[in-house]
Design a protein around this motif. Structure first.
Motif, PDB file in Angstrom:
ATOM      1  N   LYS A   1       5.688  -7.736  -1.366  1.00 29.19           N
ATOM      2  CA  LYS A   1       5.494  -6.296  -1.159  1.00 29.19           C
ATOM      3  C   LYS A   1       4.834  -6.110   0.196  1.00 29.19           C
ATOM      4  O   LYS A   1       3.597  -6.106   0.306  1.00 29.19           O
ATOM      5  N   PRO A   2       5.625  -5.977   1.253  1.00 25.34           N
ATOM      6  CA  PRO A   2       5.066  -5.907   2.606  1.00 25.34           C
ATOM      7  C   PRO A   2       4.131  -4.713   2.790  1.00 25.34           C
ATOM      8  O   PRO A   2       4.267  -3.687   2.118  1.00 25.34           O
ATOM      9  N   PHE A   3       3.189  -4.885   3.704  1.00 26.84           N
ATOM     10  CA  PHE A   3       2.222  -3.826   3.999  1.00 26.84           C
ATOM     11  C   PHE A   3       2.813  -2.836   4.996  1.00 26.84           C
ATOM     12  O   PHE A   3       3.444  -3.228   5.982  1.00 26.84           O
ATOM     13  N   VAL A   4       2.545  -1.550   4.733  1.00 24.57           N
ATOM     14  CA  VAL A   4       3.028  -0.494   5.621  1.00 24.57           C
ATOM     15  C   VAL A   4       1.871   0.453   5.928  1.00 24.57           C
ATOM     16  O   VAL A   4       1.172   0.914   5.025  1.00 24.57           O
ATOM     17  N   ILE A   5       1.667   0.715   7.206  1.00 27.07           N
ATOM     18  CA  ILE A   5       0.748   1.774   7.625  1.00 27.07           C
ATOM     19  C   ILE A   5       1.602   3.022   7.813  1.00 27.07           C
ATOM     20  O   ILE A   5       2.422   3.081   8.742  1.00 27.07           O
ATOM     21  N   PRO A   6       1.477   4.008   6.937  1.00 24.24           N
ATOM     22  CA  PRO A   6       2.434   5.125   6.918  1.00 24.24           C
ATOM     23  C   PRO A   6       2.279   6.089   8.091  1.00 24.24           C
ATOM     24  O   PRO A   6       1.294   6.047   8.840  1.00 24.24           O
ATOM     25  N   GLU A   7       3.253   6.978   8.187  1.00 26.67           N
ATOM     26  CA  GLU A   7       3.353   7.902   9.312  1.00 26.67           C
ATOM     27  C   GLU A   7       2.122   8.798   9.457  1.00 26.67           C
ATOM     28  O   GLU A   7       1.733   9.160  10.565  1.00 26.67           O
TER      29      GLU A   7
ATOM     30  N   GLU B   1       6.954  -1.152  -1.037  1.00 24.57           N
ATOM     31  CA  GLU B   1       5.995  -1.557  -0.017  1.00 24.57           C
ATOM     32  C   GLU B   1       4.584  -1.149  -0.433  1.00 24.57           C
ATOM     33  O   GLU B   1       4.395  -0.177  -1.167  1.00 24.57           O
ATOM     34  N   GLN B   2       3.591  -1.886   0.076  1.00 23.85           N
ATOM     35  CA  GLN B   2       2.192  -1.518  -0.142  1.00 23.85           C
ATOM     36  C   GLN B   2       1.797  -0.529   0.959  1.00 23.85           C
ATOM     37  O   GLN B   2       1.518  -0.922   2.087  1.00 23.85           O
ATOM     38  N   GLU B   3       1.807   0.753   0.631  1.00 22.64           N
ATOM     39  CA  GLU B   3       1.499   1.798   1.604  1.00 22.64           C
ATOM     40  C   GLU B   3      -0.016   1.974   1.664  1.00 22.64           C
ATOM     41  O   GLU B   3      -0.649   2.375   0.696  1.00 22.64           O
ATOM     42  N   ILE B   4      -0.602   1.688   2.807  1.00 23.61           N
ATOM     43  CA  ILE B   4      -2.060   1.636   2.935  1.00 23.61           C
ATOM     44  C   ILE B   4      -2.620   3.035   3.186  1.00 23.61           C
ATOM     45  O   ILE B   4      -2.267   3.702   4.166  1.00 23.61           O
ATOM     46  N   ILE B   5      -3.511   3.445   2.306  1.00 26.35           N
ATOM     47  CA  ILE B   5      -4.176   4.742   2.437  1.00 26.35           C
ATOM     48  C   ILE B   5      -5.524   4.582   3.122  1.00 26.35           C
ATOM     49  O   ILE B   5      -5.920   5.378   3.959  1.00 26.35           O
ATOM     50  N   ASP B   6      -6.247   3.534   2.770  1.00 24.78           N
ATOM     51  CA  ASP B   6      -7.539   3.267   3.400  1.00 24.78           C
ATOM     52  C   ASP B   6      -7.662   1.774   3.680  1.00 24.78           C
ATOM     53  O   ASP B   6      -7.277   0.944   2.847  1.00 24.78           O
ATOM     54  N   GLY B   7      -8.196   1.443   4.837  1.00 23.97           N
ATOM     55  CA  GLY B   7      -8.367   0.042   5.212  1.00 23.97           C
ATOM     56  C   GLY B   7      -7.370  -0.427   6.254  1.00 23.97           C
ATOM     57  O   GLY B   7      -7.308  -1.612   6.571  1.00 23.97           O
ATOM     58  N   GLN B   8      -6.579   0.520   6.800  1.00 26.19           N
ATOM     59  CA  GLN B   8      -5.556   0.119   7.774  1.00 26.19           C
ATOM     60  C   GLN B   8      -6.176  -0.454   9.041  1.00 26.19           C
ATOM     61  O   GLN B   8      -5.617  -1.376   9.650  1.00 26.19           O
ATOM     62  N   GLN B   9      -7.344   0.032   9.446  1.00 25.78           N
ATOM     63  CA  GLN B   9      -7.996  -0.508  10.642  1.00 25.78           C
ATOM     64  C   GLN B   9      -8.421  -1.959  10.393  1.00 25.78           C
ATOM     65  O   GLN B   9      -8.250  -2.836  11.249  1.00 25.78           O
ATOM     66  N   ARG B  10      -8.964  -2.201   9.207  1.00 21.60           N
ATOM     67  CA  ARG B  10      -9.477  -3.535   8.852  1.00 21.60           C
ATOM     68  C   ARG B  10      -8.347  -4.548   8.719  1.00 21.60           C
ATOM     69  O   ARG B  10      -8.403  -5.659   9.259  1.00 21.60           O
ATOM     70  N   ILE B  11      -7.284  -4.164   8.008  1.00 14.80           N
ATOM     71  CA  ILE B  11      -6.202  -5.114   7.769  1.00 14.80           C
ATOM     72  C   ILE B  11      -5.429  -5.400   9.062  1.00 14.80           C
ATOM     73  O   ILE B  11      -4.990  -6.528   9.305  1.00 14.80           O
ATOM     74  N   THR B  12      -5.300  -4.394   9.917  1.00 18.72           N
ATOM     75  CA  THR B  12      -4.658  -4.615  11.217  1.00 18.72           C
ATOM     76  C   THR B  12      -5.465  -5.612  12.045  1.00 18.72           C
ATOM     77  O   THR B  12      -4.901  -6.520  12.680  1.00 18.72           O
ATOM     78  N   SER B  13      -6.784  -5.465  12.026  1.00 16.73           N
ATOM     79  CA  SER B  13      -7.652  -6.374  12.790  1.00 16.73           C
ATOM     80  C   SER B  13      -7.568  -7.796  12.250  1.00 16.73           C
ATOM     81  O   SER B  13      -7.588  -8.768  13.026  1.00 16.73           O
ATOM     82  N   LEU B  14      -7.437  -7.946  10.939  1.00 16.89           N
ATOM     83  CA  LEU B  14      -7.305  -9.288  10.362  1.00 16.89           C
ATOM     84  C   LEU B  14      -5.995  -9.950  10.793  1.00 16.89           C
ATOM     85  O   LEU B  14      -5.953 -11.150  11.100  1.00 16.89           O
ATOM     86  N   PHE B  15      -4.916  -9.187  10.822  1.00 19.99           N
ATOM     87  CA  PHE B  15      -3.641  -9.732  11.306  1.00 19.99           C
ATOM     88  C   PHE B  15      -3.771 -10.185  12.766  1.00 19.99           C
ATOM     89  O   PHE B  15      -3.273 -11.247  13.148  1.00 19.99           O
ATOM     90  N   LEU B  16      -4.431  -9.351  13.591  1.00 26.55           N
ATOM     91  CA  LEU B  16      -4.594  -9.711  15.004  1.00 26.55           C
ATOM     92  C   LEU B  16      -5.466 -10.963  15.155  1.00 26.55           C
ATOM     93  O   LEU B  16      -5.176 -11.829  15.990  1.00 26.55           O
TER      94      LEU B  16
END
Length: 593
Positions: free
Chosen positions: A22-28, A77-92
């Protein structure tokens, strides 16, 4: 159906690895990636410190990174409502570590390096289940934030491991900074590098909260979030509308939305509030007079967001915004002469002191419906004064928030059918109006003082004015020897003892007595206050308050009657049955005196 929520703490490796199915998605509707270098450094240094003191392969510690609120959308997909800043930083961060590890030639890599390369790959990309081959283009995190070129930059960094050295976007800057921090710590303490990676993957803990619907996820987010601006319904609506548009219409929509958002902010309002106001207009068109106000998102989401996709929605929001530019900022709207009419502005200013928001909805609806009529300016002025008369009267006698709610909702619907709607308000006994004007509820005082002031001047009152007590609230105990303190305190709160007064002058006047205050009053630019300062009155006491009480109540009652009669006359509603009697006329003349 009952709400379903799944909460299960997971390591970084486990959570990110769940993106394979279930891929992660940061929505529009999410905001752009905004972490600063300070936040990047804090995350890295805290994790390094944790590894050194409590983590690593020889300790069982854990480091809590926070929660991730998401829901599974219709695409799985796992549509992220909160935590998108944190999870993006972990990927980076993981990509920065991976880039460093694979930079060492295969023949020279340590077993630890090969192990962690194999651990990181399925946390960032899809891998072949049989061969383990990595598909670097198939990334487990996708950003779809509207009108954000950073989406492509994030994808490129995660795919290639390279960031433009001159790029100023947050993705590039933070990725380069993660690389810099990892390089520095690797040189300073090479023996702890693999312990750090182990701790990051296995001992850094996230709390994924997975909801069954977007609404549930947003509700959870609103409850948990205290770190800045939460997502608004308007953010959701923007994404919904954007996704319905043809490709060639999306850029124009974003530009117009941005313009709306900026203008609303400049007018001390918000796009979110404009949607709320528009909801009352649409409800009036639907003759919806239900006193239960629906949530904005729930209202627009009905019938698969049907109301959201109708033509003219943004046009309406801009129209409503024009009204608030006049009310909040006293701007003049090009081609709309009413916006320069000082008496209309004064009526709107008095209404703005009404103790709740119910006055706004009929004003908005009337403006949307009839602003293009040739006689709009005249009829709008009459309508506003009639509305003032009804609301002021009802609040003076029944000072409760919901006293007029049913009547306002009926009026909203009536406005859509006629530019001179019938005010079908519940009858109340107005015989006690005089005493309620003289000793009003404290929430009605500003409204009354504005009405009095505007009978004497054509200018709007200054933005910063305060309610001045002519006889001060702090007095010498020997001033009224035979009057109980409780009686004095009650009398000092009468309307006859109050004036609108500029804040800066009010500070100067302080708690001085009348002779001292008159000098400050005479410097006021508010006509009724200046009049008091230049009057021949030399003493001010309880009897003075009583006499002024009577004058003010007479003035207000006559004003209310004038507003009512003018509206009824213009609407043709005065008949033989509702004409004032001779007694009424005599009473009006007495009030005028």
């Amino acid at each position: 159906m009952p709400t379903t929520i799944e909460v299960n703490k997971q390591s970084v490796e486990t959570l990110l690895g769940s993106g394979k199915s279930k891929p992660f998605v940061i929505p529009e509707y999410q905001r752009s990636y905004a972490w600063s270098d300070e936040q990047v450094e804090t995350l890295f240094e805290d994790l390094w410190e944790f590894t050194a003191t409590s983590g690593g392969t020889e300790r069982d510690g854990s480091y809590f990174l926070g929660s991730i609120v998401a829901y599974e959308n219709e695409n799985g997909e796992q549509e992220i409502i909160d935590g998108q800043q944190r999870i993006t930083s972990l990927f980076l961060l993981l990509r920065a570590i991976y880039t460093k590890l694979v930079a060492t030639p295969l023949a020279e890599r340590t077993p630890e390096a090969n192990n962690f390369i194999g651990k990181i790959e399925p946390a960032i990309w899809r891998t072949n289940k049989l061969t383990g081959t990595v598909d670097f283009k198939n990334i487990l995190l996708t950003s779809r934030v509207i009108n954000n070129e950073g989406n492509a930059i994030l994808r490129s960094i995660l795919e290639t491991g390279k960031a433009d050295e001159k790029a100023k976007d947050n993705y590039s800057k933070n990725y380069r900074y993660f690389q810099e921090l990892f390089d520095k710590h690797s040189k300073d303490n090479p023996l702890m590098v693999y312990q750090f990676i182990y701790a990051l993957l296995n001992q850094a803990i996230l709390l994924p909260i997975t909801a069954d619907t977007q609404d549930t996820a947003l509700t959870i987010f609103s409850t948990l979030n205290d770190r800045g601006l939460p997502l608004s319904d308007a953010d959701i609506f923007k994404a919904k509308i954007y996704n319905q548009l043809e490709a060639d219409a999306k850029t124009a929509f974003i530009e117009r939305w941005k313009d709306l958002d900026e203008q609303a902010t400049d007018a001390n309002d918000s796009t979110q509030q404009l949607f709320y106001y528009n909801m009352f207009y649409l409800r009036a068109l639907e003759n919806d007079t239900n006193t239960t106000t629906p949530g904005v998102r729930k209202y627009y989401a009905a019938n698969k967001f049907e109301r959201l996709y109708k033509d003219g929605l943004l046009d309406n929001l801009f129209i409503i915004l024009n009204l608030w530019k006049v009310i909040n900022k006293s701007e003049e709207i090009e081609g709309e002469s009413w916006s320069t009419n000082v008496k209309i502005k004064q009526s709107l200013d008095i209404l703005s002191s009404y103790p709740n928001e119910f006055w706004k909805y009929p004003v908005i609806i009337y403006y949307i419906c009839y602003r293009k009529q040739d006689d709009f300016e005249k009829k709008f002025g009459l309508f506003l004064n009639k509305l003032l008369m009804e609301l002021m009267t009802k609040y003076l006698l029944l000072p409760t928030i919901n006293a007029v709610k049913p009547d306002i909702l009926k009026l909203n619907a009536a406005i859509t059918l006629s530019d001179t709607p019938v005010f079908d308000f519940k009858d109340i006994d107005t015989r006690q109006l005089e005493s309620h004007i003289q000793c009003p509820n404290r929430n009605a005082v500003r409204m009354l003082l504005k009405a009095l002031a505007y009978e004497k001047q054509d200018e709007l009152l200054p933005d910063c004015w305060e309610i001045e007590h002519i006889f001060p609230q702090k007095w010498q105990t020997n001033y009224f020897l035979d009057v109980p303190d409780v009686t004095i305190k009650e009398k000092l709160e009468h309307i006859g003892n109050k004036l609108p007064f500029e804040k800066r002058l009010n500070i100067v006047a302080g708690n001085g007595y009348f002779g001292k205050k008159k000098k400050a009053y005479s410097a006021s630019k508010i006509a009724i206050t200046k009049e008091m300062g230049t009057s021949d009155i030399t003493e001010w006491g309880l009897d003075s308050i009583t006499r002024r009480d009577v004058r003010i109540s007479d003035t207000i009652i006559a004003l209310l009657e004038k507003w009512n009669s003018a509206y009824l006359s213009a609407s043709g509603a005065i008949t033989e049955d509702n004409k004032p009697t001779k007694g009424d006329l005599a009473r009006i003349e007495e009030f005028k005196k």
